[in-house]
Design a protein around this motif. Structure first.
Motif, PDB file in Angstrom:
ATOM      1  N   THR A 110       0.769  -1.185   0.081  1.00  0.00           N
ATOM      2  CA  THR A 110      -0.076   0.183   0.021  1.00  0.00           C
ATOM      3  C   THR A 110       0.939   1.235   0.186  1.00  0.00           C
ATOM      4  N   VAL A 111       2.145   1.265   0.054  1.00  0.00           N
ATOM      5  CA  VAL A 111       2.973   2.365   0.516  1.00  0.00           C
ATOM      6  C   VAL A 111       4.117   2.339  -0.629  1.00  0.00           C
ATOM      7  N   GLU A 112       4.250   3.462  -1.197  1.00  0.00           N
ATOM      8  CA  GLU A 112       5.169   3.723  -2.142  1.00  0.00           C
ATOM      9  C   GLU A 112       6.719   3.541  -1.588  1.00  0.00           C
ATOM     10  N   ALA A 113       7.013   4.160  -0.337  1.00  0.00           N
ATOM     11  CA  ALA A 113       8.023   4.180   0.376  1.00  0.00           C
ATOM     12  C   ALA A 113       7.851   4.695   1.842  1.00  0.00           C
ATOM     13  N   ALA A 114       9.117   4.356   2.737  1.00  0.00           N
ATOM     14  CA  ALA A 114       9.025   4.734   3.827  1.00  0.00           C
ATOM     15  C   ALA A 114      10.459   5.287   4.295  1.00  0.00           C
ATOM     16  N   ILE A 115      10.236   6.344   5.455  1.00  0.00           N
ATOM     17  CA  ILE A 115      11.383   7.109   5.848  1.00  0.00           C
ATOM     18  C   ILE A 115      11.222   6.827   7.436  1.00  0.00           C
ATOM     19  N   LEU A 116      12.061   6.160   8.002  1.00  0.00           N
ATOM     20  CA  LEU A 116      11.882   6.128   9.292  1.00  0.00           C
ATOM     21  C   LEU A 116      13.280   6.698  10.270  1.00  0.00           C
ATOM     22  N   PRO A 128      10.491   0.225  -0.419  1.00  0.00           N
ATOM     23  CA  PRO A 128      11.982   1.014  -0.221  1.00  0.00           C
ATOM     24  C   PRO A 128      11.985   1.912   1.002  1.00  0.00           C
ATOM     25  N   THR A 129      12.874   1.441   1.596  1.00  0.00           N
ATOM     26  CA  THR A 129      12.972   2.292   2.965  1.00  0.00           C
ATOM     27  C   THR A 129      14.299   2.968   3.194  1.00  0.00           C
ATOM     28  N   ILE A 134      15.556  -5.551   6.314  1.00  0.00           N
ATOM     29  CA  ILE A 134      14.560  -5.306   5.250  1.00  0.00           C
ATOM     30  C   ILE A 134      15.489  -5.227   3.904  1.00  0.00           C
ATOM     31  N   PRO A 135      15.246  -6.077   3.145  1.00  0.00           N
ATOM     32  CA  PRO A 135      16.154  -5.985   1.846  1.00  0.00           C
ATOM     33  C   PRO A 135      16.190  -4.576   1.253  1.00  0.00           C
ATOM     34  N   GLY A 136      17.162  -4.297   0.652  1.00  0.00           N
ATOM     35  CA  GLY A 136      17.459  -2.953  -0.260  1.00  0.00           C
ATOM     36  C   GLY A 136      17.258  -1.792   0.602  1.00  0.00           C
ATOM     37  N   SER A 137      16.979  -1.901   1.912  1.00  0.00           N
ATOM     38  CA  SER A 137      17.063  -0.559   2.625  1.00  0.00           C
ATOM     39  C   SER A 137      18.248   0.332   2.597  1.00  0.00           C
ATOM     40  N   GLN A 138      18.015   1.484   3.264  1.00  0.00           N
ATOM     41  CA  GLN A 138      19.114   2.236   3.386  1.00  0.00           C
ATOM     42  C   GLN A 138      19.259   2.870   4.706  1.00  0.00           C
ATOM     43  N   LEU A 139      20.353   3.046   5.326  1.00  0.00           N
ATOM     44  CA  LEU A 139      20.537   3.694   6.644  1.00  0.00           C
ATOM     45  C   LEU A 139      21.781   4.753   6.476  1.00  0.00           C
ATOM     46  N   ILE A 140      21.437   5.902   7.059  1.00  0.00           N
ATOM     47  CA  ILE A 140      22.117   7.003   6.984  1.00  0.00           C
ATOM     48  C   ILE A 140      22.181   7.557   8.450  1.00  0.00           C
ATOM     49  N   ASP A 178      17.051  17.149   3.556  1.00  0.00           N
ATOM     50  CA  ASP A 178      17.779  16.925   2.561  1.00  0.00           C
ATOM     51  C   ASP A 178      17.709  15.516   1.857  1.00  0.00           C
ATOM     52  N   ASP A 179      18.511  14.569   2.867  1.00  0.00           N
ATOM     53  CA  ASP A 179      18.569  13.131   2.617  1.00  0.00           C
ATOM     54  C   ASP A 179      17.356  12.621   2.216  1.00  0.00           C
ATOM     55  N   ALA A 180      16.192  13.077   3.037  1.00  0.00           N
ATOM     56  CA  ALA A 180      14.726  12.420   2.696  1.00  0.00           C
ATOM     57  C   ALA A 180      14.329  12.698   1.401  1.00  0.00           C
ATOM     58  N   ILE A 181      14.401  14.065   0.758  1.00  0.00           N
ATOM     59  CA  ILE A 181      14.225  14.486  -0.508  1.00  0.00           C
ATOM     60  C   ILE A 181      15.041  13.362  -1.617  1.00  0.00           C
ATOM     61  N   LYS A 182      16.282  13.370  -1.310  1.00  0.00           N
ATOM     62  CA  LYS A 182      17.093  12.875  -2.396  1.00  0.00           C
ATOM     63  C   LYS A 182      16.676  11.218  -2.361  1.00  0.00           C
ATOM     64  N   PHE A 183      16.348  10.745  -1.240  1.00  0.00           N
ATOM     65  CA  PHE A 183      15.821   9.075  -1.171  1.00  0.00           C
ATOM     66  C   PHE A 183      14.555   9.265  -2.084  1.00  0.00           C
TER      67      PHE A 183
END
Length: 312
Positions: A148-154, A253-254, A277-283, A302-307
């Motif tokens: 149901t969701v295009e992407a997530a930022i946690l 995509p997370t 979580i497969p393919g997730s990114q960590l900053i 800004d990092d959220a926007i780039k993602f």
């Protein structure tokens, strides 16, 4: 004479303790500056939420951390609202959203609420954003609703037990969630107490903590319908911790954003989640604490926007 002197001194002491640690409730009218749009769910349950940013632009659905409110995202709103349509939500028992009927607060309850809110708002294409307890709830929603969701930022989400954080001793936690405990602690709170907790636990740099933030959390903690929610949430997490299962099944995509000096949920939890979580990114940001979206607002936004742009 001595009796009356002792009595007067005792009453003064009780009064000072009350002033230092307790505070009277506030009505919705007295907190009107934090009142935005109202959505009525089943049984008249009222949700306070805010929409800002141009219609027709990508939708960002944001959930704050425990003890906070939708205004927690104010710094991100200044940066994101030009190009995105943000929907900011007060979780149950927080801000000016109604308390849960049972009076018990867990990330699972919040995840169920998120599902009802999304259905009522008829949202289809959106990015979910969550912090701390709110991030934990978003992850639970993603496990149960993988498509149901295009992407997530946690931002520093919970859901994995560690030795740090705001956990209470078991005996104290059980008392807080008991009938009498709820009534006793519901009025606990003062500007000084909230400021000390935020200084010592939430921020790496205490100068990054504004009095505006302290005042907002203090005032909303006194909303007559929602007294004691934050303590209830921490107590339940201490006694009835609910581990996050099924993370490896999340295909959304997370992006995880973390303060390397987070004293509430350490960076090792972020590494654990990103591995699951497969393919997730960590900053991770050095010299930043649990409130990366506040303490490091510009860079994290800004990092959220780039993602988000990288998904297109």
């Amino acid at each position: 004479m001595i009796f009356w002197l002792v009595l007067i001194l005792l009453l003064i002491l009780i009064w000072l303790v009350w002033i230092a640690f307790f505070s009277p409730s506030l009505s919705r009218n007295e907190l009107s500056e934090y009142s935005f749009n109202q959505l009525s769910l089943e049984n008249g349950f009222s949700v306070n939420y805010r929409e800002i940013g141009p219609e027709g632009h990508p939708v960002l659905l944001c959930f704050h951390g425990g003890g906070d409110s939708l205004s927690a995202w104010n710094d991100w709103v200044k940066i994101l609202s030009e190009d995105y349509h943000l929907i900011l939500v007060d979780l149950p028992g927080h801000g000016l959203t109604d308390p849960l009927p049972g009076g018990t607060y867990t990330p699972k309850h919040f995840a169920d609420f998120i599902a009802k809110f999304i259905e009522a708002m008829k949202l289809e294409k959106f990015v979910m954003i969550g912090h701390s307890f709110g991030g934990n709830s978003v992850l639970r929603y993603l496990v149960e609703h993988p498509d149901t969701v295009e992407a997530a930022i946690l931002v520093s989400p919970g859901g994995y037990r560690c030795d740090k954080g705001l956990e209470m001793p078991t005996g104290m936690a059980r008392f807080v969630i008991s009938h009498w405990g709820r009534h006793l602690v519901s009025h606990l709170g003062s500007r000084g107490l909230i400021r000390r907790i935020l200084h010592s636990k939430m921020f790496y740099d205490p100068h990054a903590l504004s009095e505006t933030l302290v005042e907002r959390i203090y005032l909303l903690s006194r909303y007559e319908k929602n007294r004691g929610t934050a303590l209830n949430l921490v107590a339940n997490a201490s006694v009835n911790f609910q581990p996050l299962n099924g993370l490896e099944n999340i295909k959304t995509p997370t992006l995880f954003i973390w303060g390397a000096d987070d004293q509430i949920i350490p960076l090792e939890v972020g590494r654990y989640f990103s591995d699951k979580i497969p393919g997730s990114q960590l900053i991770a940001y050095e010299n930043i604490g649990h409130m990366a979206h506040v303490e490091n607002a510009k860079i994290s936004a800004d990092d959220a926007i780039k993602f988000i742009k990288g998904l297109q």
